[in-house]
Write an enzyme that holds these catalytic residues in place. Structure first.
Site, PDB file in Angstrom:
ATOM      1  N   ASN A   1     -44.907  15.356  -2.523  1.00 14.93           N
ATOM      2  CA  ASN A   1     -43.640  15.492  -3.260  1.00 14.93           C
ATOM      3  C   ASN A   1     -42.503  15.589  -2.238  1.00 14.93           C
ATOM      4  O   ASN A   1     -42.366  16.604  -1.571  1.00 14.93           O
ATOM      5  CB  ASN A   1     -43.702  16.742  -4.150  1.00 14.93           C
TER       6      ASN A   1
ATOM      7  N   CYS B   1     -35.260  17.926  -7.275  1.00 10.18           N
ATOM      8  CA  CYS B   1     -36.097  16.722  -7.361  1.00 10.18           C
ATOM      9  C   CYS B   1     -35.478  15.646  -8.261  1.00 10.18           C
ATOM     10  O   CYS B   1     -35.892  14.485  -8.206  1.00 10.18           O
ATOM     11  CB  CYS B   1     -37.503  17.078  -7.841  1.00 10.18           C
TER      12      CYS B   1
ATOM     13  N   HIS C   1     -40.513  10.362 -10.506  1.00 12.06           N
ATOM     14  CA  HIS C   1     -40.544  11.305  -9.379  1.00 12.06           C
ATOM     15  C   HIS C   1     -42.005  11.617  -9.080  1.00 12.06           C
ATOM     16  O   HIS C   1     -42.798  11.863  -9.985  1.00 12.06           O
ATOM     17  CB  HIS C   1     -39.777  12.568  -9.758  1.00 12.06           C
TER      18      HIS C   1
HETATM   19  N1  COA Z   1     -56.118  25.296  -2.871  1.00 11.51           N
HETATM   20  C1  COA Z   1     -57.131  25.882  -3.525  1.00 11.51           C
HETATM   21  N2  COA Z   1     -56.921  26.680  -4.604  1.00 11.51           N
HETATM   22  C2  COA Z   1     -55.647  26.850  -5.012  1.00 11.51           C
HETATM   23  C3  COA Z   1     -54.571  26.274  -4.355  1.00 11.51           C
HETATM   24  C4  COA Z   1     -54.831  25.461  -3.234  1.00 11.51           C
HETATM   25  N3  COA Z   1     -53.875  24.849  -2.547  1.00 11.51           N
HETATM   26  N4  COA Z   1     -53.430  26.642  -4.983  1.00 11.51           N
HETATM   27  C5  COA Z   1     -53.792  27.416  -6.004  1.00 11.51           C
HETATM   28  N5  COA Z   1     -55.132  27.545  -6.043  1.00 11.51           N
HETATM   29  C6  COA Z   1     -55.944  28.317  -6.976  1.00 11.51           C
HETATM   30  C7  COA Z   1     -55.162  29.370  -7.692  1.00 11.51           C
HETATM   31  O1  COA Z   1     -55.059  30.550  -6.908  1.00 11.51           O
HETATM   32  C8  COA Z   1     -55.986  29.575  -8.928  1.00 11.51           C
HETATM   33  O2  COA Z   1     -57.083  30.407  -8.608  1.00 11.51           O
HETATM   34  P1  COA Z   1     -57.590  31.535  -9.642  1.00 11.51           P
HETATM   35  O3  COA Z   1     -57.993  30.764 -10.854  1.00 11.51           O
HETATM   36  O4  COA Z   1     -58.699  32.155  -8.899  1.00 11.51           O
HETATM   37  O5  COA Z   1     -56.404  32.408  -9.872  1.00 11.51           O
HETATM   38  C9  COA Z   1     -56.535  28.191  -9.228  1.00 11.51           C
HETATM   39  O6  COA Z   1     -56.388  27.454  -8.009  1.00 11.51           O
HETATM   40  C10 COA Z   1     -55.797  27.485 -10.326  1.00 11.51           C
HETATM   41  O7  COA Z   1     -54.401  27.610 -10.145  1.00 11.51           O
HETATM   42  P2  COA Z   1     -53.370  26.996 -11.128  1.00 11.51           P
HETATM   43  O8  COA Z   1     -51.997  27.318 -10.623  1.00 11.51           O
HETATM   44  O9  COA Z   1     -53.704  27.327 -12.524  1.00 11.51           O
HETATM   45  O10 COA Z   1     -53.694  25.438 -10.902  1.00 11.51           O
HETATM   46  P3  COA Z   1     -53.084  24.206 -11.621  1.00 11.51           P
HETATM   47  O11 COA Z   1     -54.146  23.373 -12.171  1.00 11.51           O
HETATM   48  O12 COA Z   1     -51.940  24.562 -12.500  1.00 11.51           O
HETATM   49  O13 COA Z   1     -52.509  23.413 -10.369  1.00 11.51           O
HETATM   50  C11 COA Z   1     -50.387  22.974  -9.383  1.00 11.51           C
HETATM   51  C12 COA Z   1     -51.478  23.979  -9.595  1.00 11.51           C
HETATM   52  C13 COA Z   1     -49.263  23.602  -8.593  1.00 11.51           C
HETATM   53  C14 COA Z   1     -50.952  21.794  -8.601  1.00 11.51           C
HETATM   54  C15 COA Z   1     -49.877  22.474 -10.731  1.00 11.51           C
HETATM   55  O14 COA Z   1     -49.586  23.559 -11.563  1.00 11.51           O
HETATM   56  C16 COA Z   1     -48.669  21.615 -10.613  1.00 11.51           C
HETATM   57  O15 COA Z   1     -48.701  20.550 -10.039  1.00 11.51           O
HETATM   58  N6  COA Z   1     -47.556  22.057 -11.236  1.00 11.51           N
HETATM   59  C17 COA Z   1     -46.331  21.331 -11.198  1.00 11.51           C
HETATM   60  C18 COA Z   1     -45.705  21.544  -9.880  1.00 11.51           C
HETATM   61  C19 COA Z   1     -44.671  20.544  -9.604  1.00 11.51           C
HETATM   62  O16 COA Z   1     -44.840  19.366  -9.861  1.00 11.51           O
HETATM   63  N7  COA Z   1     -43.574  21.002  -9.044  1.00 11.51           N
HETATM   64  C20 COA Z   1     -42.531  20.203  -8.597  1.00 11.51           C
HETATM   65  C21 COA Z   1     -41.688  19.803  -9.721  1.00 11.51           C
HETATM   66  S1  COA Z   1     -40.362  18.924  -9.065  1.00 11.51           S
END
Ligand code: COA
Length: 338
Positions: free
Chosen positions: A295, A128, A265
């Protein structure tokens, strides 16, 4: 640049070559995929996706829309915007992690698609952060005097390396391409110059497991699928991004107040707004397109720049900061006076 050994009032700024932006263009696949449609594919909701990421829709390439095809379309748009022809280009740097083939490079396929048979073309892979790395690399080529006009392209088809049963990753990414035309021109050597004023690149391979693809020609002999510890990536992102943006302000002698546009980004709206807040960059200066593009990895910054240029926000002379973090980890920033 200040010549050492002189008192400040006697200091002489030396003229230097700058890579100035001559044109910008982008291209999105025809097919739009909304959160509502994703609800039918995996166990997710529009509300969850919007609340956690800010994403409302993304574009998905069909089989004919390969990374090189998207890159060619974006490059053609950037050349038209620059008022140049493909023959004016002597360097192509394509940032991608989703090349059409292991080799030849996507850059040479774009070069061929544009009808260019001179100069150099190569791919660059920093996930990225790829576009920031590509801008920095092309800038160094132009500054050296070896090349005159570069196409810097970010082109991706991340939809091909997603597990469409994994709701934690497949809702986040999209496909697309963007391109900049950079041209070497002499500047005064100070921060009032047009062009790339500084670039700051970093990487740290200890974080490999947090965001990676689990295959490749040299290991599994397959393409592999994207794996991510989303929460972990989130934890590191804001700190890394803000460090490297502050370094760019320091290196160029500019301030967040002077900044006109912050074009990060586009991975997650929460990361973007938290970074801008920590950096003291006013919300109205932040360009956000993650809602409509998702993304798109190395393509996200040039796609966002193109939106903000075409809707009249980015004007000639504006100070624009781009920054990214990606797999590796890699991260970086570049400050551009448009
Ligand atoms: N829809 C519904 N629920 C979802 C889900 C989806 N698409 N994806 C995950 N969940 C659930 C998880 O299973 C978890 O459930 P649980 O609490 O029962 O275990 C809950 O949502 C919370 O998950 P968590 O991973 O803690 O959520 P979060 O607030 O961290 O959000 C991301 C997840 C991926 C959106 C976030 O962590 C993020 O954006 N991270 C950075 C990723 C990124 O930018 N990557 C690219 C970098 S270049």
């Amino acid at each position: 640049m200040i010549r050492s050994g002189t008192r400040p009032e006697e200091s002489i700024t030396l003229k230097r070559i700058r890579s100035i932006v001559r044109g910008i263009g982008s291209y999105l696949p025809k097919r739009k995929l909304t959160n509502q449609e994703l609800e039918k594919i995996v166990d997710t909701t529009h509300e969850w996706i919007v609340q956690r990421t800010g994403i409302e829709q993304r574009y998905i390439a069909d089989d004919s829309e390969t990374t090189s095809v998207l890159g060619i379309r974006a490059a053609e748009a950037a050349l038209a915007d620059a008022g140049l022809t493909a023959q004016d280009i002597d360097l192509i740097v394509c940032a991608t992690s989703t090349p059409d083939h292991t080799f030849p490079s996507t850059a040479t396929m774009i070069q061929n698609g544009l009808g260019i048979t001179h100069g150099a073309a190569f791919d660059l892979q920093a996930v990225c952060t790829g576009f920031v790395y590509a801008v920095a690399t092309a800038d160094k080529f132009l500054q050296s005097g070896s090349h005159k006009r570069a196409l810097v392209i970010g082109a991706e088809t991340f939809s091909r390396i997603l597990d469409w049963n994994d709701r934690t990753t497949c809702v986040l990414f999209g496909d697309g391409a963007g391109a900049l035309v950079l041209e070497a021109q002499e500047g005064e050597g100070n921060s009032a110059d047009r062009g790339i004023l500084t670039s700051q690149l970093r990487s740290d391979g200890r974080y490999r497991e947090k965001l990676y693809v689990d295959g490749g020609p040299g290991s599994t002999k397959t393409t592999g699928i994207l794996k991510m510890e989303g929460r972990e990536v989130f934890k590191f992102a804001v700190g890394m991004v803000t460090d490297v943006v502050q370094d760019a302000f320091k290196a160029s002698g500019t301030t967040p107040e002077e900044l006109k546009w912050f074009v990060p980004h586009q991975a997650n709206k929460r990361i973007i707004t938290a970074s801008a807040d920590k950096l003291g960059i006013a919300p109205e200066k932040v360009v956000i397109t993650v809602d409509r593009h998702g993304n798109t990895s190395a393509a996200s910054i040039p796609l966002a720049l193109d939106v903000a240029r075409k809707d009249g926000r980015i004007k000639d002379g504006d100070l624009v900061m781009i920054e990214a973090i990606g797999g590796g980890f890699t991260w970086g920033s570049a400050l551009i006076r448009w």
